[in-house]
Design a protein around this motif. Sequence first.
Motif, PDB file in Angstrom:
ATOM      1  N   LYS A   1       0.827  -1.208   0.000  1.00 18.95           N
ATOM      2  CA  LYS A   1       0.000   0.000   0.000  1.00 18.95           C
ATOM      3  C   LYS A   1       0.860   1.256   0.000  1.00 18.95           C
ATOM      4  N   GLN A   2       2.043   1.157   0.625  1.00 18.99           N
ATOM      5  CA  GLN A   2       2.944   2.309   0.698  1.00 18.99           C
ATOM      6  C   GLN A   2       4.003   2.284  -0.406  1.00 18.99           C
ATOM      7  N   SER A   3       3.829   1.362  -1.341  1.00 21.07           N
ATOM      8  CA  SER A   3       4.687   1.273  -2.535  1.00 21.07           C
ATOM      9  C   SER A   3       6.152   1.025  -2.228  1.00 21.07           C
ATOM     10  N   LEU A   4       6.428   0.281  -1.166  1.00 20.86           N
ATOM     11  CA  LEU A   4       7.812  -0.107  -0.890  1.00 20.86           C
ATOM     12  C   LEU A   4       8.070  -1.423  -1.594  1.00 20.86           C
ATOM     13  N   THR A   5       9.022  -1.422  -2.514  1.00 16.97           N
ATOM     14  CA  THR A   5       9.313  -2.599  -3.324  1.00 16.97           C
ATOM     15  C   THR A   5      10.694  -3.158  -2.993  1.00 16.97           C
ATOM     16  N   GLU A   6      11.082  -4.198  -3.719  1.00 19.31           N
ATOM     17  CA  GLU A   6      12.392  -4.811  -3.507  1.00 19.31           C
ATOM     18  C   GLU A   6      13.536  -3.862  -3.815  1.00 19.31           C
ATOM     19  N   SER A   7      13.300  -2.892  -4.681  1.00 21.69           N
ATOM     20  CA  SER A   7      14.357  -1.968  -5.090  1.00 21.69           C
ATOM     21  C   SER A   7      14.341  -0.647  -4.321  1.00 21.69           C
ATOM     22  N   THR A   8      13.376  -0.461  -3.439  1.00 19.10           N
ATOM     23  CA  THR A   8      13.292   0.778  -2.668  1.00 19.10           C
ATOM     24  C   THR A   8      14.407   0.833  -1.630  1.00 19.10           C
ATOM     25  N   PRO A   9      15.135   1.945  -1.541  1.00 17.70           N
ATOM     26  CA  PRO A   9      16.173   2.061  -0.502  1.00 17.70           C
ATOM     27  C   PRO A   9      15.573   1.901   0.891  1.00 17.70           C
ATOM     28  N   PHE A  10      16.413   1.565   1.856  1.00 19.43           N
ATOM     29  CA  PHE A  10      15.919   1.394   3.216  1.00 19.43           C
ATOM     30  C   PHE A  10      15.253   2.689   3.667  1.00 19.43           C
ATOM     31  N   PRO A  11      14.020   2.606   4.164  1.00 24.20           N
ATOM     32  CA  PRO A  11      13.241   3.808   4.479  1.00 24.20           C
ATOM     33  C   PRO A  11      13.695   4.525   5.745  1.00 24.20           C
ATOM     34  N   THR A  12      13.222   5.749   5.882  1.00 26.45           N
ATOM     35  CA  THR A  12      13.475   6.538   7.096  1.00 26.45           C
ATOM     36  C   THR A  12      12.199   6.727   7.896  1.00 26.45           C
ATOM     37  N   SER A  13      11.060   6.502   7.263  1.00 23.31           N
ATOM     38  CA  SER A  13       9.780   6.697   7.930  1.00 23.31           C
ATOM     39  C   SER A  13       9.422   5.501   8.812  1.00 23.31           C
ATOM     40  N   PRO A  14       9.028   5.739  10.060  1.00 23.57           N
ATOM     41  CA  PRO A  14       8.625   4.651  10.961  1.00 23.57           C
ATOM     42  C   PRO A  14       7.454   3.839  10.418  1.00 23.57           C
TER      43      PRO A  14
END
Length: 215
Positions: A81-94
């Motif tokens: 739902k938040q569009s985090l995929t295998e290629s997305t860099p490690f997030p900063t948002s909790p």
Amino acid sequence: MALISRIAVVMALGVVLQHSQHVSPLQSYLKAFKAKRLLQQDIVKKLAEYQHQHSKQEDLLFVVYQTMSTVLSAALSSLEKQSLTESTPFPTSPTLIEPLSLVYENCALFAELYLRYPDMTDAFYKKTTALNFKEIIMKSLRFCYNRKDVFEESNDNGKLLNLAMQEALLIPRAENFFNPHRKTLGEPTKKVTKPKEKKKKILRGPTLSKLRSEL
């Protein structure tokens, strides 16, 4: 009941990161991930205590897998739902780190348990097809394997995941791959009929055994 409740808490709570100006979110998470893996060893040790009580061991493992199924399903849905995929860099948002950490931590625990109890895991797949657990866990394993941040091939986490991926036939097995914990052919392995020939000594490399002391 107390044990089951503790298992649920260990598996369903993601880590809480305390950021420093000089430490990246990924570096902070790696420390928290290591601490979470230590907590998960309580589950591994408890299962080992029932090594001579097959039914109790199986029941406890199934409780762990049922909890894992629920947690992973919700975490994967949140990431999608938040569009985090295998290629997305490690997030900063909790709001992203929380579900991502649940996927990472539960996959690490599954990899360890799957390598220790492959036959029971196959039995769980067959008994709980309605849960879609196998589909959920395979999707989660691929996700972790392809991201390459926490599960780098050079570290123990990556090596553990790599072995679980081989056991599940999600990636090709190395020629010397051998799981000493598997007592049956199981679901992943297929029989292959070959012409009779002179038996050759099979090299069983130390790949899995090296990690057994750490599992």
